[in-house]
Design a protein around this motif. Sequence first.
Motif, PDB file in Angstrom:
ATOM      1  N   MET A   1       5.290   0.610   7.290  1.00 27.59           N
ATOM      2  CA  MET A   1       6.287   0.796   6.227  1.00 27.59           C
ATOM      3  C   MET A   1       6.792  -0.547   5.711  1.00 27.59           C
ATOM      4  O   MET A   1       7.239  -0.639   4.570  1.00 27.59           O
ATOM      5  CB  MET A   1       7.446   1.661   6.723  1.00 27.59           C
ATOM      6  N   ASP A   2       6.687  -1.591   6.523  1.00 33.03           N
ATOM      7  CA  ASP A   2       7.008  -2.939   6.042  1.00 33.03           C
ATOM      8  C   ASP A   2       6.013  -3.398   4.985  1.00 33.03           C
ATOM      9  O   ASP A   2       6.326  -4.257   4.174  1.00 33.03           O
ATOM     10  CB  ASP A   2       7.002  -3.939   7.204  1.00 33.03           C
TER      11      ASP A   2
ATOM     12  N   GLN B   1       3.655   7.322   1.619  1.00 35.67           N
ATOM     13  CA  GLN B   1       3.027   8.640   1.670  1.00 35.67           C
ATOM     14  C   GLN B   1       1.783   8.537   2.546  1.00 35.67           C
ATOM     15  O   GLN B   1       1.074   7.544   2.499  1.00 35.67           O
ATOM     16  CB  GLN B   1       2.625   9.064   0.245  1.00 35.67           C
ATOM     17  N   ALA B   2       1.520   9.577   3.363  1.00 37.17           N
ATOM     18  CA  ALA B   2       0.364   9.498   4.256  1.00 37.17           C
ATOM     19  C   ALA B   2      -0.246  10.863   4.518  1.00 37.17           C
ATOM     20  O   ALA B   2       0.432  11.887   4.461  1.00 37.17           O
ATOM     21  CB  ALA B   2       0.761   8.864   5.587  1.00 37.17           C
TER      22      ALA B   2
ATOM     23  N   GLY C   1      10.606   9.261   8.154  1.00 40.44           N
ATOM     24  CA  GLY C   1      10.874   9.098   6.731  1.00 40.44           C
ATOM     25  C   GLY C   1       9.612   8.907   5.911  1.00 40.44           C
ATOM     26  O   GLY C   1       9.679   8.711   4.701  1.00 40.44           O
ATOM     27  N   LEU C   2       8.462   8.975   6.547  1.00 34.97           N
ATOM     28  CA  LEU C   2       7.193   8.849   5.845  1.00 34.97           C
ATOM     29  C   LEU C   2       6.824  10.206   5.262  1.00 34.97           C
ATOM     30  O   LEU C   2       6.901  11.222   5.950  1.00 34.97           O
ATOM     31  CB  LEU C   2       6.115   8.390   6.835  1.00 34.97           C
TER      32      LEU C   2
ATOM     33  N   VAL D   1       0.867  -1.178   0.000  1.00 43.48           N
ATOM     34  CA  VAL D   1       0.000   0.000   0.000  1.00 43.48           C
ATOM     35  C   VAL D   1       0.904   1.229   0.000  1.00 43.48           C
ATOM     36  O   VAL D   1       1.541   1.527   1.007  1.00 43.48           O
ATOM     37  CB  VAL D   1      -0.916   0.006   1.246  1.00 43.48           C
ATOM     38  N   PRO D   2       0.996   1.969  -1.104  1.00 45.31           N
ATOM     39  CA  PRO D   2       1.912   3.109  -1.148  1.00 45.31           C
ATOM     40  C   PRO D   2       1.404   4.351  -0.416  1.00 45.31           C
ATOM     41  O   PRO D   2       2.185   5.156   0.057  1.00 45.31           O
ATOM     42  CB  PRO D   2       2.064   3.393  -2.639  1.00 45.31           C
TER      43      PRO D   2
END
Length: 130
Positions: free
Chosen positions: A76-77, A82-83, A105-106, A17-18
């Motif tokens: 992130m795994d 992007q959120a 880093g998100l 899920v990006p």
Amino acid sequence: MARQTKRVSSRKVKRKVPKGVVHIQATYNNTIITITDLQGEVLSWSSSGSCGFKGRKKRTPFASQTAAESAIRRSMDQGLRQAEIMMSGPGPGRDMALRAIKTSGLGVSLVRDVTPVPHNGCRPPKKRRL
């Protein structure tokens, strides 16, 4: 008569899920972080209590930072990059949770405060007479 049983797989399917939504619910006693995809299906969650903090320590900013890092690491795994962030509640850990998400880093595209505010709400109780 032989009874047939169904075999059910109990393994979780890891999906890529990006883009997702981070929901931060900061109450006075706890901070709950839930990460969903754009349809609202939960990818991961964490709270100050589930990170091992008890009692008054759950409400601290450090506890909410730890909870945010834990939830972000797990999502992130699954490929989250992007959120959008939806913050709710008046708790002391909301700013620290946001700071932890930004340093993880998100990529953050939107920060929105969705705390419910009454538009003159319920009728207040009668005045006390002593």
